[in-house]
Design a protein around this motif. Structure first.
Motif, mmCIF file in Angstrom:
data_model
loop_
_atom_site.group_PDB
_atom_site.id
_atom_site.type_symbol
_atom_site.label_atom_id
_atom_site.label_comp_id
_atom_site.label_asym_id
_atom_site.label_seq_id
_atom_site.Cartn_x
_atom_site.Cartn_y
_atom_site.Cartn_z
ATOM 1 N N THR A 84 0.786 -1.159 0.002
ATOM 2 C CA THR A 84 0.054 -0.073 -0.030
ATOM 3 C C THR A 84 0.905 1.327 0.060
ATOM 4 N N ALA A 85 1.856 1.449 0.884
ATOM 5 C CA ALA A 85 2.878 2.335 0.680
ATOM 6 C C ALA A 85 3.556 2.523 -0.578
ATOM 7 N N VAL A 86 3.924 1.598 -0.958
ATOM 8 C CA VAL A 86 4.386 1.692 -2.259
ATOM 9 C C VAL A 86 3.566 2.157 -3.310
ATOM 10 N N ARG A 87 2.250 1.431 -3.684
ATOM 11 C CA ARG A 87 1.268 2.145 -4.281
ATOM 12 C C ARG A 87 1.100 3.720 -4.283
ATOM 13 N N VAL A 88 0.673 4.118 -3.064
ATOM 14 C CA VAL A 88 0.301 5.384 -2.755
ATOM 15 C C VAL A 88 1.493 6.505 -3.061
ATOM 16 N N TRP A 89 2.787 6.027 -2.447
ATOM 17 C CA TRP A 89 3.789 7.059 -2.745
ATOM 18 C C TRP A 89 4.276 7.006 -4.157
ATOM 19 N N TRP A 90 4.300 6.059 -5.031
ATOM 20 C CA TRP A 90 4.592 6.242 -6.381
ATOM 21 C C TRP A 90 3.587 6.721 -7.295
ATOM 22 N N ARG A 91 2.525 6.348 -7.068
ATOM 23 C CA ARG A 91 1.166 6.972 -7.853
ATOM 24 C C ARG A 91 1.190 8.614 -7.614
ATOM 25 N N ALA A 92 1.487 8.976 -6.365
ATOM 26 C CA ALA A 92 1.528 10.224 -6.047
ATOM 27 C C ALA A 92 2.682 11.275 -6.701
ATOM 28 N N GLN A 93 3.900 10.429 -7.171
ATOM 29 C CA GLN A 93 5.117 11.223 -7.596
ATOM 30 C C GLN A 93 4.849 11.995 -8.818
ATOM 31 N N VAL A 94 3.808 11.170 -9.870
ATOM 32 C CA VAL A 94 3.500 12.019 -10.934
ATOM 33 C C VAL A 94 2.983 13.476 -10.717
ATOM 34 N N ALA A 95 2.581 13.794 -9.708
ATOM 35 C CA ALA A 95 2.254 15.264 -9.525
ATOM 36 C C ALA A 95 3.321 16.258 -9.309
ATOM 37 N N ARG A 96 4.705 15.587 -9.149
ATOM 38 C CA ARG A 96 5.798 16.427 -9.181
ATOM 39 C C ARG A 96 6.178 17.123 -10.555
ATOM 40 N N TYR A 97 5.402 16.724 -11.466
ATOM 41 C CA TYR A 97 5.593 17.508 -12.653
ATOM 42 C C TYR A 97 4.717 18.619 -13.124
ATOM 43 N N VAL A 98 3.882 18.625 -11.940
ATOM 44 C CA VAL A 98 2.829 19.938 -12.113
ATOM 45 C C VAL A 98 3.644 20.994 -11.483
ATOM 46 N N PRO A 99 3.714 22.479 -12.256
ATOM 47 C CA PRO A 99 4.325 23.561 -11.850
ATOM 48 C C PRO A 99 3.864 23.712 -10.239
ATOM 49 N N THR A 100 5.020 24.435 -9.481
ATOM 50 C CA THR A 100 4.732 24.860 -8.204
ATOM 51 C C THR A 100 5.193 23.728 -7.119
ATOM 52 N N GLY A 101 4.871 22.508 -7.383
ATOM 53 C CA GLY A 101 4.959 21.402 -6.627
ATOM 54 C C GLY A 101 4.012 21.308 -5.635
ATOM 55 N N LEU A 102 2.998 22.301 -5.425
ATOM 56 C CA LEU A 102 1.639 22.204 -4.716
ATOM 57 C C LEU A 102 1.147 20.805 -4.940
ATOM 58 N N ALA A 103 0.897 20.571 -6.076
ATOM 59 C CA ALA A 103 -0.071 19.361 -6.432
ATOM 60 C C ALA A 103 0.726 17.912 -5.897
#
Length: 314
Positions: A84-103
């Motif tokens: 579960t931790a692996v799934r949540v952590w890595w699925r959330a990583q794609v939002a790093r590529y949205v400007p400002t990083g808040l996503a």
């Protein structure tokens, strides 16, 4: 009044980030101007054995990112299964590529909420995670960078401050977060006390990732350019220092900013063309792994039982 003050700070923050971006462009132009002839000469020679060696090191290292976050949540009373931790952590990583990083904060918080982790704590855990990763990166950079890149007194101060921060963070983070009470994620940390033992374990797991990342970059570099004695420390320090600089850039995931910083650290030793090739190649290497982990996180479907709020913490 607090809202008005926050509104006044936002333009200043945007200006500061823009200045960083312009300075980055300026450094890149300066390096290119001084090494115009060198940029046309690329001396890369692929050595597949070193590239193959880098793959399992980086793969294992990145797994410790999710494990470190899992241990951090455990310190706050929310225990997630490893998958579960692996799934949540890595699925959330794609939002790093949205400007400002808040996503990225919002994405981590939303996905963690589905596993019974309070939204505020999900975002706050990412803030604490960033502080730990920056601490490890600064420590390795202080050890690895040569004195002609960072003066010895500055290396000593940086290394000592980073080491002290990592040692005291599990105990003093509520006080430190309270100094920035207008930031919601830090406000949550200021009022949330975790178990020090689990937090120290989390710091250690993130440290394993930082070391593995440095080793993987050295192996990756050896696959492309000839290395000599002392190069390993320089490469380890450069990849960590560039990562920290990339975090304050205006571009998504520090794209361009991190690569420019890495070229600045490495061009004296490897030449501008080879340094640029290493920086861009490493970005592609990491991005390929992120896609792989994202795919794994998608395959690891959320168990139906975990949909019950609070069950993940039992």
């Amino acid at each position: 009044m607090a809202a008005d003050e926050e509104q006044r700070r936002r333009p200043a923050l945007r200006v500061a980030r823009t200045v960083v971006a312009l300075a980055t462009v300026g450094v890149l132009v300066l390096i290119g101007h001084r090494n115009a002839a060198d940029l046309a000469k690329v001396h890369l020679r692929l050595r597949p054995v070193w590239l193959v060696a880098a793959l399992p090191v980086y793969a294992a290292g990145t797994l410790f990112l999710a494990l470190g976050w899992r241990e951090m949540l455990s310190s706050f009373g929310h225990r997630l299964a490893v998958r579960t931790a692996v799934r949540v952590w890595w699925r959330a990583q794609v939002a790093r590529y949205v400007p400002t990083g808040l996503a990225a904060f919002a994405s981590r918080a939303a996905l963690a909420r589905q596993e019974g982790v309070p939204t505020a704590l999900g975002a706050a855990s990412m803030a604490l995670e960033l502080a730990i990763l920056i601490g490890w990166a600064c420590l390795i950079a202080a050890v690895g960078l040569s004195s002609n890149l960072l003066a010895i007194p500055l290396r000593a101060v940086l290394g000592a401050a980073a080491a002290a921060g990592l040692v005291t963070l599990p105990l003093l983070y509520p006080w430190a977060a309270g100094r920035f009470h207008r930031i919601p994620a830090l406000t949550t940390l200021a009022h949330t006390r975790g178990r020090p033992g689990a937090l120290y374990a989390s710091v250690g797991l993130y440290g394993v990732f930082a070391v593995a990342k440095s080793v993987a970059f050295v192996l990756f570099s050896a696959a492309l350019v000839p290395l000599h004695g002392g190069d390993a420390w320089l490469l380890a320090g450069a990849v960590q220092a560039a990562g920290v600089i990339g975090m304050i850039g205006v571009t998504p995931a520090g794209i361009g900013v991190r690569e420019t910083a890495m070229v600045g650290f490495l061009y004296r030793r490897f030449g501008a063309s080879d340094a640029a090739a290493l920086a861009v190649g490493w970005r592609a290497f990491e991005f390929a792994f992120e896609l792989g982990w994202l795919g794994l996180g998608t395959i690891l479907r959320r168990p139906a039982a975990s949909a019950v709020p609070g069950e993940a913490s039992q």
